[in-house]
Design a protein around this motif. Structure first.
Motif, short mmCIF file in Angstrom:
data_model
loop_
_atom_site.label_atom_id
_atom_site.label_comp_id
_atom_site.label_asym_id
_atom_site.label_seq_id
_atom_site.Cartn_x
_atom_site.Cartn_y
_atom_site.Cartn_z
N GLN A 5 0.62 -1.38 -0.09
CA GLN A 5 0.00 0.14 0.02
C GLN A 5 0.84 1.24 -0.01
N PHE A 6 2.06 1.23 0.65
CA PHE A 6 2.94 2.35 0.84
C PHE A 6 3.70 2.75 -0.33
N ALA A 9 1.13 4.22 -2.81
CA ALA A 9 0.75 5.82 -2.25
C ALA A 9 1.64 6.51 -2.75
N THR A 10 3.02 5.90 -2.53
CA THR A 10 4.14 6.83 -3.06
C THR A 10 4.06 7.31 -4.56
N ASP A 40 -4.47 6.08 5.15
CA ASP A 40 -3.02 5.71 5.59
C ASP A 40 -2.31 6.68 4.95
N GLY A 42 0.99 6.54 4.57
CA GLY A 42 2.14 6.00 3.94
C GLY A 42 3.34 5.92 4.98
N ALA A 174 5.47 12.87 -0.73
CA ALA A 174 6.09 11.61 -0.70
C ALA A 174 7.50 12.16 -0.46
#
Length: 227
Positions: A5-6, A9-10, A40, A42, A174
């Motif tokens: 997920q991170f 998202a980045t 979230d 991240g 990010a």
């Protein structure tokens, strides 16, 4: 937080529409953002993912965060301190805010903060109205903070938001080095970057940023939980 997920998202965060952001909040070093308006943020499992500022939509916003930094344990020995998660709710429009927290330098000061946390929000140097509360996570080593915020909002406690799911997606910056690495990798048309490749890239980055003690703790956890 799932690393996949991170990684996703980045890539997606820099593509979010700028027009939705009207409230800017400065985030001091040592603060780890966990959940922003129910999503979230991240965050890294290692805690080395500082975002200097975030942009939020006009209206009511909710942020979950914690202090995450290296502090002195005894003498010159240092250790990683992570505070209790704090959930903050505030309302603003077309403004620039600054989150302020105590400068925790020792583990004892960290324990004192956990017992009686104190934070402030400033607007042009003056106090800005907000409410906050701590979140009871228990002994979970890898809590799902998004789910914990959702549960908190169902409790109608002081910092809860009943209409959280209707809020627009926040815009967060990010980490630049990761964004560049992913961008460089995806521009190579001869190589197909899979989701696992992205996850590995993120994991290597955060691991390289951790101190030796945190690396040892993570490796011990990884060996125990590997399937």
């Amino acid at each position: 937080m799932k690393l996949t997920q991170f990684a996703l998202a980045t890539i997606l965060l820099p593509l979010a529409p700028i027009t939705a952001a009207q409230v800017t909040m400065e985030i001091p070093k040592g603060i780890q953002l966990l959940v922003i308006n129910g999503q979230d943020s991240g965050y890294s499992v290692f805690g080395f993912d500082h975002q200097p500022e975030i942009q939020l939509p006009d209206g009511t916003n909710q942020i979950a965060f914690r202090i995450s930094k290296a502090v002195r344990e005894s003498g010159s020995k240092k250790t990683k301190f992570k505070s209790v998660p704090i959930l903050m709710r505030f309302s603003g429009k077309d403004t620039h805010l600054k989150l302020e927290v105590p400068n925790i330098r020792t583990l004892d000061e960290g324990h004192q903060f956990n017992t009686s946390p104190s934070i402030s929000v400033k607007e042009s140097g003056k106090q800005f109205p907000f409410v906050y509360d701590t979140m009871a996570i228990g002994f979970d080593l890898a809590p799902d903070f998004t789910r914990e915020v959702e549960k908190y909002n169902q409790s109608q406690a002081i910092a809860s938001i009943a209409t959280l799911n209707t809020l627009p997606t926040p815009i967060a910056q990010a980490p630049e080095s990761i964004t560049k690495d992913v961008a460089n990798s995806t521009t190579d048309t001869s190589t197909q970057i899979t989701e696992s490749n992205k996850t590995e890239m993120m994991l290597k980055h955060w691991f390289s940023q951790a101190d030796e003690e945190t690396k040892k703790q993570f490796l011990s956890w990884a060996v125990t939980n590997i399937k």
